[in-house]
Design an enzyme around this catalytic site. Structure first.
Site, PDB file in Angstrom:
ATOM      1  CE  LYS A  65      -4.572   1.440   2.257  1.00  0.00           C
ATOM      2  NZ  LYS A  65      -5.698   0.731   3.032  1.00  0.00           N
ATOM      3  CD  GLU A 104     -19.227  -2.333   8.924  1.00  0.00           C
ATOM      4  OE1 GLU A 104     -18.369  -1.885   7.779  1.00  0.00           O
ATOM      5  OE2 GLU A 104     -19.355  -3.599   8.543  1.00  0.00           O
ATOM      6  NE  ARG A 160     -21.915  -2.922   4.507  1.00  0.00           N
ATOM      7  CZ  ARG A 160     -21.341  -3.539   4.133  1.00  0.00           C
ATOM      8  NH1 ARG A 160     -19.958  -3.249   4.340  1.00  0.00           N
ATOM      9  NH2 ARG A 160     -20.985  -4.502   3.509  1.00  0.00           N
TER      10      ARG A 160
END
Length: 633
Positions: free
Chosen positions: A280, A367, A395
């Site tokens: 990344k 979540e 969610r």
């Protein structure tokens, strides 16, 4: 290479390795330069340059369906599909979207701002392909963080069961927005160090093929030997047990390694998971060195140093204020536990995690689990603080309703990024939470007018022991008001009059209060006196104050930075109906029945008619004619 001249990715098929390397360097330079001005998701995109180039070289988009999970890593894809010329407008009002967008390009076959959706969507596309008798490839690209989402695991299970031809690209950079957590992350760590498995397996298969066929027992024994090798070299062959052919790990920055494995994957029948290791932020040192997710998504920055261009505001961030208030109370209240679904940085909970490591839990992109875990904690007398963005709270609807509200558990939900958030656009605007929470029994919902009231609301939530309570707070910084040294609880359901008036009443809360006060000033110049009410408790309503306003027969304007359908204004109308009030008009201002795209928040509010001038005109429109004439005179 002039990237703005690219119209479609077909040119890349003729490129050799040297040309690909040069193009990769050009793309990284372009991204670092453009995003230093606009901000955006730079870390994820710098990490997938080679992978994206090779996907477009090996496959034929848009016939072959490349799906980007979340979309944080789709900038390179956008460049290769003819949108480099629009990058100066990235994430700006009426500009290029920061996520895949079907109306931008035929190459964007799936839109997502929430993680873990690509595998399920890919399964749907693959099934449709098979029913229609088409032969195209379906290639979802999903990160290792997103793979921890329950939806992704459900899809893996189904794809493996159906033996569907799908090539899953697992982009493994060991981070999502923050460092990844969980057992699956540990499995991937083992796989990263088990690269010898595939080469050893291939060599064994080659040897076995040289053995003359002497019956089923030899073949069966050979398979057992291969399986033994698998378990010897790879601890926990998770994906192959799910029914996938596992390939990798592959160096995601090596064109030859990528091409060789992608070409092989095209020939395999059934589902394939290609495990690609990427870095990344690759190619830009500040982003490469990031260990906590700061460079996942940024605002503008200085290219030479990597220093961020800071906001001119001296006020604390809302997330920081709430997190600090929680920490202050946690020092004396041992019941307090903080939970976040992969957002410790965004929710500013790093200090809490450092000070109270045994009472902090980052559960990853999960979540639903985070919400029910909070419920479980509450059953045992703890006081869980669930820090979760409004857009991601969507969610966990069932868990809030079924597990928290139904059992009337003392969970404190911190709804971060409530209201319009701007650049991330329609998938991230926090404008739906009031509407999907307000109808839940037992749940209290509140939002402060400023950061001082915010810290008192944190105290209110911690002291409240009669069920669940939710605190909404916006993205960005507060107003810079002084903070009281001692915090106190605010009576549940109590509103506050910010400005007296008898000609009309504006009921609002949170970020809309400055607009309401400005509109009241403009109306006063017309001789009209408007009462401005800080309706800080969205549920329950302050019915005593509403009854008083009703008794004065004042027209009412409700204002909210949330959807009108089922929102705060709807609650006021419902109460007026319940008490048979019809003496004066009640009108609502808020988010219309449409998705609000990306752009500066003030520009978005102006576009949908939510400014002080609009509010002034709306109030004038509901005043009795004699009141308007009196004011003008």
């Amino acid at each position: 290479m002039d990237l703005t001249k690219i119209d479609n990715p077909s040119f890349i098929k003729q490129f050799d390795k040297q040309q690909l390397n040069e193009l990769a360097e050009d793309i990284r330079h372009f991204l670092v330069e453009k995003l230093s001005v606009t901000g955006g998701h730079i870390g994820p995109n710098l990490g997938v340059v080679e992978l994206t180039l090779m996907l477009h070289k090996v496959f034929d988009s848009p016939g072959d369906k490349i799906l980007w999970d979340v979309g944080h890593q789709a900038y390179v894809h956008k460049i290769l599909t003819g949108r480099a010329r629009d990058f100066d407008t990235l994430r700006q009002f009426n500009g290029l979207c920061g996520f895949p967008k079907m109306n931008e390009s035929e190459h964007d076959v799936w839109e997502a701002g929430h993680s873990s959706t690509s595998l399920s969507a890919a399964m749907g596309m693959a099934v449709a392909r098979d029913i229609k008798g088409d032969k195209n490839y379906v290639i979802p690209v999903i990160g290792d963080g997103a793979l921890t989402g329950g939806m992704a695991l459900e899809a893996l299970n189904h794809i493996g069961h159906e033996k569907t031809n799908i090539l899953v690209i697992l982009n493994d950079n060991e981070m999502s927005i923050a460092p990844n957590v969980g057992a699956l992350h540990t499995i991937l760590g083992k796989l990263r160090t088990a690269g010898k498995y595939n080469s050893a397996k291939d060599e064994l298969e080659y040897i076995l093929k040289k053995i003359p066929a002497v019956g089923g027992r030899v073949a069966s024994a050979a398979e057992r030997v291969k399986d033994s090798l698998k378990y010897l070299l790879v601890s926990g062959v998770f994906f192959e047990e799910l029914g996938f052919t596992y390939l990798g790990p592959v160096d995601g920055h090596d064109f030859s390694d990528l091409e060789r494995n992608l070409q092989y994957a095209k020939k395999v029948d059934g589902p394939v998971l290609l495990h690609v290791i990427t870095k990344k932020g690759k190619g830009y040192r500040p982003a490469e060195d990031d260990k906590i997710g700061t460079w996942h998504g940024t605002g503008p920055y200085k290219i030479e140093t990597g220093d961020f261009v800071k906001s001119s505001s001296v006020a604390p961030s809302w997330s920081g204020l709430i997190a600090d208030s929680i920490s202050d109370l946690a020092r004396v209240d041992k019941r307090i536990v903080a939970i976040t679904p992969a957002m410790p940085v965004g929710s500013k909970l790093e200090s809490f995690a450092s000070e109270f490591p045994d009472r902090f839990f980052d559960v990853g992109i999960a979540e639903q689990h985070a919400t029910t875990m909070a419920a479980g904690l509450a059953t045992q007398g703890m006081k869980p603080f669930l820090a979760i963005y409004s857009t991601f709270l969507q969610r966990a609807y069932d868990q809030i309703l079924h597990d928290i509200s139904r059992q009337n558990l003392n969970v404190f939900i911190g709804i971060d990024r409530a209201g319009l958030v701007g650049a991330d656009g329609e998938t991230h605007q926090g404008v739906f939470d009031i509407a999907f929470l307000r109808h839940m029994p037992n749940l209290v919902i509140m939002m402060p007018k400023d950061e001082n009231e915010g810290q008192h609301m944190v105290k209110t939530a911690i002291d409240y022991n009669d069920g669940p309570i939710a605190l909404r707070y916006p993205r960005g910084n507060g107003l810079g008001v002084p903070l009281d040294e001692r915090t106190y609880s605010i009576p549940i359901g109590s509103w506050e009059i910010l400005r007296e008036g008898s000609d009309a009443a504006i009921l609002t809360f949170g970020t809309s209060i400055p607009m309401a006060l400005e509109a009241a000033e403009l109306l006063e110049e017309e001789g009209i006196n408007v009462r401005v009410v800080n309706a800080r408790f969205i549920k329950p309503l302050d019915t005593m104050m509403l009854d008083e306003i009703f008794s004065m027969k004042m027209p009412i304007m409700t204002v909210e930075e949330g959807v009108l359908a089922g929102g705060f204004g709807s609650a006021v109308l419902e109460y007026a109906h319940d008490v048979s009030y019809s003496e004066a008009p009640i009108q609502r201002m808020g988010i219309p029945d449409e998705f609000i795209e990306h752009g500066d928040v003030n520009e978005l509010l102006a576009e949908i008619g939510m400014t002080a001038n609009h509010l002034t005109q709306n109030v004038l429109s509901i005043l009795p004619k004699k009141t308007v004439e009196r004011g003008v005179v």
